[in-house]
Design a protein around this motif. Structure first.
Motif, PDB file in Angstrom:
ATOM      1  N   THR A 134       0.835  -1.194   0.000  1.00  0.00           N
ATOM      2  CA  THR A 134       0.000   0.000   0.000  1.00  0.00           C
ATOM      3  C   THR A 134       0.874   1.249   0.000  1.00  0.00           C
ATOM      4  O   THR A 134       2.107   1.154  -0.046  1.00  0.00           O
ATOM      5  N   LEU A 135       0.235   2.386   0.103  1.00  0.00           N
ATOM      6  CA  LEU A 135       0.949   3.651   0.234  1.00  0.00           C
ATOM      7  C   LEU A 135       0.929   4.135   1.682  1.00  0.00           C
ATOM      8  O   LEU A 135       1.194   5.292   1.955  1.00  0.00           O
ATOM      9  N   LYS A 136       0.639   3.237   2.579  1.00  0.00           N
ATOM     10  CA  LYS A 136       0.682   3.568   4.001  1.00  0.00           C
ATOM     11  C   LYS A 136       2.137   3.591   4.450  1.00  0.00           C
ATOM     12  O   LYS A 136       2.998   2.925   3.870  1.00  0.00           O
ATOM     13  N   LYS A 137       2.432   4.365   5.449  1.00  0.00           N
ATOM     14  CA  LYS A 137       3.810   4.606   5.877  1.00  0.00           C
ATOM     15  C   LYS A 137       4.568   3.307   6.152  1.00  0.00           C
ATOM     16  O   LYS A 137       5.706   3.133   5.713  1.00  0.00           O
ATOM     17  N   GLU A 138       3.944   2.383   6.842  1.00  0.00           N
ATOM     18  CA  GLU A 138       4.618   1.132   7.193  1.00  0.00           C
ATOM     19  C   GLU A 138       5.016   0.336   5.949  1.00  0.00           C
ATOM     20  O   GLU A 138       6.105  -0.227   5.886  1.00  0.00           O
ATOM     21  N   ALA A 139       4.145   0.300   4.957  1.00  0.00           N
ATOM     22  CA  ALA A 139       4.458  -0.416   3.722  1.00  0.00           C
ATOM     23  C   ALA A 139       5.536   0.314   2.921  1.00  0.00           C
ATOM     24  O   ALA A 139       6.431  -0.324   2.354  1.00  0.00           O
ATOM     25  N   LEU A 140       5.468   1.632   2.883  1.00  0.00           N
ATOM     26  CA  LEU A 140       6.502   2.387   2.176  1.00  0.00           C
ATOM     27  C   LEU A 140       7.861   2.161   2.824  1.00  0.00           C
ATOM     28  O   LEU A 140       8.868   1.976   2.135  1.00  0.00           O
ATOM     29  N   GLN A 141       7.896   2.128   4.145  1.00  0.00           N
ATOM     30  CA  GLN A 141       9.148   1.870   4.858  1.00  0.00           C
ATOM     31  C   GLN A 141       9.679   0.477   4.539  1.00  0.00           C
ATOM     32  O   GLN A 141      10.882   0.277   4.394  1.00  0.00           O
TER      33      GLN A 141
END
Length: 114
Positions: free
Chosen positions: A55-62
């Motif tokens: 996703t584009l949620k912070k945890e996934a981007l990290q």
């Protein structure tokens, strides 16, 4: 006491709206339009219709973007420009300015939790 509290809250709200930069509002609106036109079909609401965990949620981007923790905007820009797997590259479709605006938009939305 209740009237004083109400007046204070009203004053804070009024000041908040008074000092919003019109340029910033326009930029956000422009970035949102670019995102909606080019990205939202797969990433609606910060999700991912093809690969649910990316996703584009912070945890996934990290987790999935290289160097996200050291330079978030550059990591997002790289992904937008070059794509990966099912995601197409946008470097020939969007201008550098549009890519920068979308990257900032994605970063901001990720920080806010979409």
């Amino acid at each position: 006491m209740k009237i004083l509290l109400l007046i204070l809250l009203l004053a804070i709200a009024l000041l908040s709206f008074t000092f919003i930069s019109p340029a910033l509002a326009a930029e956000t609106s422009k970035a949102a339009k670019i995102f909606n036109s080019n990205c939202a079909s797969c990433h609606i609401g910060g999700g991912n219709i093809l690969i649910a965990e990316k996703t584009l949620k912070k945890e996934a981007l990290q987790k999935y973007l290289k160097d996200y923790d050291t330079n978030s905007i550059e990591a997002i820009i790289y992904q937008i420009q070059n794509g990966k797997n099912a995601m197409p590259a946008f470097k020939n479709k969007l201008s550098e300015q549009e890519i920068l605006e979308v990257a900032a938009y994605v970063f901001q939305k990720a920080e806010q939790g979409w």
